[in-house]
Design a protein around this motif. Structure first.
Motif, PDB file in Angstrom:
ATOM      1  N   ALA A 184       3.236   4.012  -7.804  1.00 38.31           N
ATOM      2  CA  ALA A 184       4.257   3.439  -6.852  1.00 38.31           C
ATOM      3  C   ALA A 184       3.936   1.798  -6.646  1.00 38.31           C
ATOM      4  O   ALA A 184       4.605   1.165  -6.172  1.00 38.31           O
ATOM      5  N   LEU A 224       8.223   7.169  -0.342  1.00 37.95           N
ATOM      6  CA  LEU A 224       8.091   7.477  -1.896  1.00 37.95           C
ATOM      7  C   LEU A 224       9.449   8.468  -2.196  1.00 37.95           C
ATOM      8  O   LEU A 224       9.994   9.148  -1.555  1.00 37.95           O
ATOM      9  N   MET A 261       0.530   9.101  -7.042  1.00 32.53           N
ATOM     10  CA  MET A 261       1.370   8.304  -6.256  1.00 32.53           C
ATOM     11  C   MET A 261       0.887   6.845  -6.609  1.00 32.53           C
ATOM     12  O   MET A 261       1.962   5.872  -6.059  1.00 32.53           O
ATOM     13  N   SER A 262      -0.225   6.398  -6.788  1.00 32.34           N
ATOM     14  CA  SER A 262      -0.605   4.984  -6.934  1.00 32.34           C
ATOM     15  C   SER A 262       0.343   4.253  -7.855  1.00 32.34           C
ATOM     16  O   SER A 262       0.331   3.153  -7.833  1.00 32.34           O
ATOM     17  N   GLN A 283       0.706  -1.199  -0.147  1.00 34.89           N
ATOM     18  CA  GLN A 283      -0.050   0.130  -0.234  1.00 34.89           C
ATOM     19  C   GLN A 283       0.950   1.378  -0.072  1.00 34.89           C
ATOM     20  O   GLN A 283       2.010   1.232   0.461  1.00 34.89           O
ATOM     21  N   ILE A 284       0.133   2.310  -0.433  1.00 41.06           N
ATOM     22  CA  ILE A 284       0.841   3.549  -0.344  1.00 41.06           C
ATOM     23  C   ILE A 284       0.159   4.222   0.967  1.00 41.06           C
ATOM     24  O   ILE A 284      -1.111   4.295   1.033  1.00 41.06           O
ATOM     25  N   VAL A 291       5.670   3.602   0.966  1.00 36.78           N
ATOM     26  CA  VAL A 291       5.534   2.497   0.562  1.00 36.78           C
ATOM     27  C   VAL A 291       5.587   1.238   1.620  1.00 36.78           C
ATOM     28  O   VAL A 291       6.581   1.165   2.263  1.00 36.78           O
ATOM     29  N   HIS A 347       4.811  10.497   2.498  1.00 36.39           N
ATOM     30  CA  HIS A 347       3.944   9.234   1.955  1.00 36.39           C
ATOM     31  C   HIS A 347       5.144   8.116   2.025  1.00 36.39           C
ATOM     32  O   HIS A 347       6.251   8.378   1.441  1.00 36.39           O
TER      33      HIS A 347
END
Length: 329
Positions: free
Chosen positions: A119, A106, A116-117, A68-69, A87, A85
């Motif tokens: 990632a 991140l 950001m998703s 998840q982020i 990971v 943020h």
């Protein structure tokens, strides 16, 4: 004290997963102590590997695995200030307490206009899986013919694009006409719907009469039984997954490929992306650079709502998604 929602593996999957295999629970998360941070999930991932890993690495009652982020909402760790943020691999949960050893910031130069998703997809594990499968396992060379199945998925769609960046020709297959159209938009040299062709063998031969130098296999099973005999001499096969087998109650059997492997002197290697984790710091910027240059396009299939995670997971296993399947909180 924060309440975290979690999705539990209530019962190991027998055949295809079903709603009753999951259970939504609420857990209390204490306040962070010195060196700890409190995380709140923003985006969560569902991936094919979760299906076989759920039995190999999980007990009934465990929180479902996954990446998840997350956003840092409380911090007593100067390396992870509030608002940053990260990971994480904390699975299907909305809030997590971490001591900082199991999370990664991140990238500091993450593009402002890049979700950001990504990632969790093209600029994350799936993108790296595609990159290493091609460069490290297949060792592709310009001008070679590359075959990839599940080509409209999170990994397969990146495989095809990187192969084109590397000067290869690419044949991809997918399970709907919409996915085939998407592959053509990405620049695949040939794409077809494996569910509607009269003969998979003839479709593969028509796409590349001289055969294939490299085969990036996400599916396994009968597809590979047909594809491997069409490999060229000294062909290389990167085995990334076998999604066609994950939900079988009874194991599939043959045909067997050894004779083709011997006489064509093929190399076939299974791999897990973590083998090259030490290269991520140099590989992720390469993926970002290709994306900025317009050479690498990113597609996401977004489901909204933590309560919909099991449905998103099962939908991904059925092939509902084009590109990376993401859950947005």
């Amino acid at each position: 004290m924060v309440q975290a929602k979690t999705w539990i593996l209530r019962k190991h999957f027998e055949g295809f997963p079903k709603d009753s295999d999951f259970e939504l629970r609420v857990q209390q998360v204490p306040e962070p102590k010195d060196g700890e941070v409190l995380l709140e999930a923003v985006f969560l991932s569902v991936d094919p590997y979760m299906r076989p890993y759920s039995r190999a690495r999980m007990k009934e009652g465990d929180v479902m695995i996954g990446t998840q982020i997350a956003k840092v909402i409380q911090s007593k760790n100067p390396s992870f200030p509030v608002g940053s943020h990260v990971v994480t691999r904390h699975g299907w949960r909305t809030h997590t307490l971490s001591d900082g050893t199991d999370i990664t910031r991140l990238l500091s130069d993450w593009p402002q206009d890049c979700p950001m998703s990504l990632a969790l997809g093209t600029i994350g594990m799936p993108g790296l899986t595609a990159l290493y499968g091609l460069e490290e396992v297949c060792q592709i060379q310009p001008g070679e013919m590359v075959l990839v199945n599940a080509a409209a998925g999170a990994v397969g769609s990146v495989v095809g694009q990187i192969a084109k960046i590397k000067g290869c020709k690419v044949v991809g297959c997918a399970g709907t006409d919409a996915k085939v159209s998407y592959l053509k938009e990405l620049g695949f040299d040939h794409a077809f719907n494996y569910k509607t062709v009269t003969s998979l063998e003839e479709a593969l031969r028509a796409a590349s009469p001289d055969g294939y130098d490299c085969y990036f296999d996400n599916v396994g099973g009968p597809f590979s039984s047909v594809a491997i005999p069409q490999m060229k001499q000294f062909g290389r096969i990167a085995v990334c997954g076998s999604i066609s087998l994950y939900n079988d109650s009874t194991p599939q059997t043959g045909p067997f490929v050894q004779q083709h492997m011997v006489f064509k002197q093929l190399k076939m290697e299974g791999f897990i992306v973590g083998r090259w984790e030490h290269k991520s710091a140099e590989s992720l910027p390469r993926l970002i650079s290709w994306m900025k240059e317009g050479k690498l396009k990113c597609q996401e299939h977004i489901t909204t709502g933590f309560e919909n995670m099991p449905a998103a997971f099962m939908g991904m296993l059925k092939g509902d998604n084009i590109g990376k399947a993401i859950i947005k909180i």
